[in-house]
Scaffold this motif. Structure first.
Motif, PDB file in Angstrom:
ATOM      1  N   LEU A  77      -2.456   2.051  -6.353  1.00 41.09           N
ATOM      2  CA  LEU A  77      -1.347   1.185  -6.794  1.00 41.09           C
ATOM      3  C   LEU A  77      -0.573   1.788  -7.961  1.00 41.09           C
ATOM      4  CD1 LEU A  77      -2.716  -2.464  -6.980  1.00 41.09           C
ATOM      5  CD2 LEU A  77      -1.316  -1.453  -5.209  1.00 41.09           C
ATOM      6  N   MET A  99       7.162   0.067  -7.209  1.00 43.20           N
ATOM      7  CA  MET A  99       7.124  -1.355  -7.571  1.00 43.20           C
ATOM      8  C   MET A  99       5.772  -1.764  -8.156  1.00 43.20           C
ATOM      9  SD  MET A  99       9.248  -4.127  -5.371  1.00 43.20           S
ATOM     10  CE  MET A  99       8.492  -5.709  -5.671  1.00 43.20           C
ATOM     11  N   CYS A 100       4.676  -1.401  -7.465  1.00 47.73           N
ATOM     12  CA  CYS A 100       3.356  -1.766  -7.988  1.00 47.73           C
ATOM     13  C   CYS A 100       3.099  -1.072  -9.323  1.00 47.73           C
ATOM     14  CB  CYS A 100       2.263  -1.364  -7.012  1.00 47.73           C
ATOM     15  SG  CYS A 100       2.435  -2.127  -5.401  1.00 47.73           S
ATOM     16  N   CYS A 123       4.192  -3.166 -12.031  1.00 51.12           N
ATOM     17  CA  CYS A 123       4.019  -4.613 -11.850  1.00 51.12           C
ATOM     18  C   CYS A 123       2.930  -5.158 -12.780  1.00 51.12           C
ATOM     19  CB  CYS A 123       3.648  -4.884 -10.398  1.00 51.12           C
ATOM     20  SG  CYS A 123       3.240  -6.598 -10.077  1.00 51.12           S
ATOM     21  N   PHE A 141       1.106  -7.585 -12.356  1.00 48.84           N
ATOM     22  CA  PHE A 141      -0.035  -8.133 -11.617  1.00 48.84           C
ATOM     23  C   PHE A 141      -0.948  -7.042 -11.051  1.00 48.84           C
ATOM     24  CE2 PHE A 141       3.383 -11.380 -11.097  1.00 48.84           C
ATOM     25  CZ  PHE A 141       2.846 -12.292 -11.985  1.00 48.84           C
ATOM     26  N   LEU A 142      -0.590  -5.800 -11.298  1.00 51.41           N
ATOM     27  CA  LEU A 142      -1.366  -4.679 -10.723  1.00 51.41           C
ATOM     28  C   LEU A 142      -2.876  -4.796 -10.949  1.00 51.41           C
ATOM     29  CD1 LEU A 142      -0.553  -0.944 -10.600  1.00 51.41           C
ATOM     30  CD2 LEU A 142      -2.676  -1.655 -11.658  1.00 51.41           C
ATOM     31  N   CYS A 191      -4.405  -6.999  -8.393  1.00 51.83           N
ATOM     32  CA  CYS A 191      -3.903  -6.881  -7.036  1.00 51.83           C
ATOM     33  C   CYS A 191      -4.635  -5.774  -6.299  1.00 51.83           C
ATOM     34  CB  CYS A 191      -2.403  -6.601  -7.102  1.00 51.83           C
ATOM     35  SG  CYS A 191      -1.557  -6.978  -5.562  1.00 51.83           S
ATOM     36  N   LYS A 203       7.369  -3.142  -1.073  1.00 52.55           N
ATOM     37  CA  LYS A 203       6.834  -4.408  -1.563  1.00 52.55           C
ATOM     38  C   LYS A 203       7.902  -5.512  -1.635  1.00 52.55           C
ATOM     39  CE  LYS A 203       2.696  -2.968  -1.710  1.00 52.55           C
ATOM     40  NZ  LYS A 203       2.859  -1.558  -1.454  1.00 52.55           N
ATOM     41  N   PHE A 218       2.394  -9.702   1.846  1.00 51.00           N
ATOM     42  CA  PHE A 218       1.192  -9.537   1.024  1.00 51.00           C
ATOM     43  C   PHE A 218       1.573  -9.646  -0.457  1.00 51.00           C
ATOM     44  CE2 PHE A 218      -1.338  -6.673  -1.598  1.00 51.00           C
ATOM     45  CZ  PHE A 218      -2.632  -7.101  -1.332  1.00 51.00           C
ATOM     46  N   CYS A 219       2.636  -8.929  -0.838  1.00 49.22           N
ATOM     47  CA  CYS A 219       3.073  -8.928  -2.241  1.00 49.22           C
ATOM     48  C   CYS A 219       3.573 -10.320  -2.651  1.00 49.22           C
ATOM     49  CB  CYS A 219       4.163  -7.869  -2.426  1.00 49.22           C
ATOM     50  SG  CYS A 219       4.865  -7.826  -4.065  1.00 49.22           S
ATOM     51  N   GLN A 239       0.579 -12.446  -3.255  1.00 44.21           N
ATOM     52  CA  GLN A 239      -0.107 -12.106  -4.510  1.00 44.21           C
ATOM     53  C   GLN A 239       0.650 -12.646  -5.717  1.00 44.21           C
ATOM     54  OE1 GLN A 239      -3.203 -11.258  -3.179  1.00 44.21           O
ATOM     55  NE2 GLN A 239      -3.194 -10.341  -5.200  1.00 44.21           N
ATOM     56  N   MET A 240       1.952 -12.375  -5.731  1.00 47.32           N
ATOM     57  CA  MET A 240       2.735 -12.819  -6.889  1.00 47.32           C
ATOM     58  C   MET A 240       2.733 -14.346  -6.984  1.00 47.32           C
ATOM     59  SD  MET A 240       5.977 -10.438  -7.491  1.00 47.32           S
ATOM     60  CE  MET A 240       5.895  -8.651  -7.570  1.00 47.32           C
TER      61      MET A 240
HETATM   62  S1  SF4 Z   1       1.977  -8.088  -6.736  1.00 43.25           S
HETATM   63 FE1  SF4 Z   1       3.178  -6.799  -5.345  1.00 43.25          FE
HETATM   64  S2  SF4 Z   1       4.174  -5.281  -6.656  1.00 43.25           S
HETATM   65 FE2  SF4 Z   1       2.538  -6.253  -7.825  1.00 43.25          FE
HETATM   66  S3  SF4 Z   1       0.802  -4.858  -7.578  1.00 43.25           S
HETATM   67 FE3  SF4 Z   1       0.628  -6.479  -6.025  1.00 43.25          FE
HETATM   68  S4  SF4 Z   1       1.631  -5.658  -4.202  1.00 43.25           S
HETATM   69 FE4  SF4 Z   1       2.259  -4.391  -5.936  1.00 43.25          FE
END
Ligand code: SF4
Lengths: 104, 483
Positions: free
Chosen positions: B416, B421-422, B425, B427-428, B431, B449, B454-455, B458-459
């Motif tokens: 990641l 983007m990750c 991020c 939230f990495l 995630c 993403k 999936f992203c 997660q967010m």
């Molecule tokens: S939330 Fe999305 S952008 Fe952030 S680490 Fe997870 S997959 Fe990547």
């Protein structure tokens, strides 16, 4: 101005670096496609192009988000610059005297 | 000249300046930002606080400054303790990579007596033994299991319905335990079963060898039976009977249940949760549907990630109410995320790892001798995409399989910290990379993403959970008890 499904925005490259503009474009890809032009006199024109179904209000809101995101991205670039060597140092420290790569 | 023995008093005064430690930040909601670091600590800040902090002009007397300092986001110029602590915590979180594969999934048969609408494998009718794993393949797979350096080995039996090939399950458990007399690992077994074939013989075997059971329970009878048809009907009744029998024979904690969210479940989250409480479970996993298998694909199209998020949020608040009423019940996906936030060790959950959990987190030995890097990778292969097939038990050694391109290329791509983007991020740390999901939905293991369900999931979940932790004291209290 929203015309032919596009909005042109101008970025001052003295305030924002190209990598921040690129990351902003990537992040907003689900809302618009950003076509990054050439730098002229410290100005970079970015054309935000929208799907035919996008209305003017939505497009203008995306243009606002573009600048909001750009500010954050520029800050991130600065933080990254300041902390990149520290991150490498911490990782090296973390993995000194470890069994990585796997045993056996 | 007098040698100074003590530092002057001024040396102990608060430091005049501070430096930033590596961090990521992003918007949490309209009002607040979140900063996180590589070891999963976080602080919530207003935008002006964030900017002041990043520009190194935050007042040391503020509570925000103290929070940022204690959670390793800044260090004062004279302190190196922060480095040592961060390095130590990072190392603990990464230990999983060195431990290597702990979960080994044996698909002992594709035969099944159910025809669930969301089934991801192309199940076969009950009598086609051509879809059973052979003893030779099982033995070869077992040899690979013990090549893994992990101290904790879990062997999980899946299908189809694994109890339809119980003789092979028995053989694998007995042989593994025998081999383990030399290897001395912490060895666990789990059978994932619909319980329709649960016999006294199976129960006494599970008791003798300490085998756990895991079953599917989608909610109240009408919902469960509607989604999980079987010849003669009554899947729910058989599952509930099975749960009681397992508890009676093996003990209350020997069986767990999993639900899958379909379009029919969306409006009924409270009823689904109540069913789990009614049956005495203390955990429920509000699982979204995976886009593997043809039937599942058409179901996925009927609801979007936003629908699932709404289902999840309503479910979580119902679960919090149940906890507030005195019954301990945790939502398992939330618990995994909380562990990533509040525990020094990383969670072993395969779908939320960086690099991805494929191969490192799990290996799958298919009924036909093929080896896959994950269970979802096997399901993708059922749809004709062999990307995550590492090789075959008859043809490849442990070294061949674990250094195959099919594993190393996606592993390298799915760190990641290097993914667009990750990498930036916030939230990495909570995630993971899910290369099979992105391959199935976007055609490549990394995926964009901005277009990834999936992203979005997660967010959405993380913003919601962190929002609760930060703004709702009672919810925070309950959530922290789950870790
Ligand atoms: S939330 Fe999305 S952008 Fe952030 S680490 Fe997870 S997959 Fe990547």
């Amino acid at each position: 101005m929203f015309r032919d499904g596009c909005i042109g925005v101008t970025v001052d490259v003295r305030a924002y670096r190209l990598s921040a503009v690129q990351k902003t474009a990537y992040r907003l890809a689900a809302k618009c496609t950003a076509i990054i032009g050439e730098v002229r006199e410290h100005s970079l024109v970015v054309t935000l192009t929208f799907a035919p179904t996008t209305g003017e209000r939505e497009a203008l809101e995306t243009a606002r988000l573009f600048f909001q995101e750009l500010l954050d991205q520029e800050l991130r670039e600065k933080v990254g610059e300041q902390t990149a060597s520290l991150r490498a140092l911490i990782l090296a420290h973390a993995f000194s005297r470890t069994s990585l790569p796997p045993r056996g | 000249m007098v040698r100074a023995v003590f530092h002057p008093r001024s040396a102990y005064a608060p430091s005049a300046g501070y430096r930033l430690l590596p961090l990521r930040f992003g918007r949490l909601d309209e009002h607040a930002y979140i900063v996180t670091n590589d070891v999963g600590e976080y602080v919530r800040l207003a935008r002006d606080e964030l900017v002041a902090f990043l520009e190194r002009r935050l007042d040391p007397n503020t509570s925000v400054y103290k929070a940022l300092k204690s959670r390793h986001f800044l260090y004062e110029n004279d302190s190196s303790v922060a480095f040592d602590l961060l390095a130590l915590k990072y190392r603990s979180r990464a230990e999983r990579v060195a431990a290597f594969t702990g979960l080994h999934i044996f698909v002992v048969t594709l035969r099944c007596d159910h025809s669930c609408q969301y089934c991801q494998v192309s199940r076969q009718s009950e009598d086609s033994t051509a879809f059973d794993m052979t003893v030779e393949h099982a033995d070869k797979a077992l040899d690979l299991v013990f090549r893994s350096p992990n101290e904790h080995i879990k062997i999980e039996f899946q299908g189809g319905e694994p109890l339809l090939n119980f003789p092979l399950v028995r053989h694998i458990v007995e042989r593994a335990r025998k081999q383990n007399e030399d290897h001395r690992r912490d060895l666990q077994f789990v059978i994932t079963s619909n319980l329709s074939r649960l016999s006294d013989d199976v129960l006494s075997f599970c008791k003798e060898h300490g085998v756990y059971l895991s079953t599917s329970l989608d909610g109240p009878a009408d919902l469960h039976d509607g989604q999980r048809p079987t010849r003669g009907g009554g899947s729910h009744r058989k599952t509930v009977e099975g749960i009681h029998r397992v508890r009676e024979a093996l003990g209350p904690d020997r069986i767990s249940a999993l639900m899958t969210t379909t379009p029919r479940s969306l409006s009924r989250v409270e009823k689904i949760i109540d069913e789990y409480v009614h049956l005495g479970f203390h955990g429920i996993f509000l699982r979204s549907l995976s886009p593997y298998g043809f039937a599942a694909r058409s179901l996925v199209k009927r609801y979007g990630v936003e629908d699932w998020l709404d289902f999840y949020k309503r479910g979580l608040s119902h679960i919090l109410r149940i906890n507030a009423g005195g019954y301990f019940l945790r939502e398992e996906f939330t618990t995994i995320l909380l562990q990533k936030m509040f525990s020094p060790l990383s969670s072993g959950y395969v779908d939320l790892q960086s690099p991805a959990g494929i191969g490192i987190g799990a290996l799958v030995y298919n009924y036909d001798g093929a080896v896959y890097a994950s269970d979802e990778g096997r399901m993708l292969a059922e749809m004709g995409d062999q990307t995550f097939r590492l090789g075959h038990l008859d043809e490849h050694s442990y070294e061949d399989l674990l250094t195959s391109e099919a594993l190393l290329v996606p592993l390298g791509e799915t760190i990641l910290e290097g993914m667009p983007m990750c990498a930036d991020c916030p939230f990495l740390p909570y995630c993971g990379a899910d290369p099979v999901f992105h391959r199935a939905t976007q055609g490549d293991a990394v995926g964009h993403k901005a277009f990834s369900a999936f992203c979005t999931k997660q967010m959405g979940v993380l913003r919601h959970v962190i929002g609760l932790l930060e703004t709702d004291a009672e919810a925070r209290d309950i959530l922290l008890r789950w870790v």
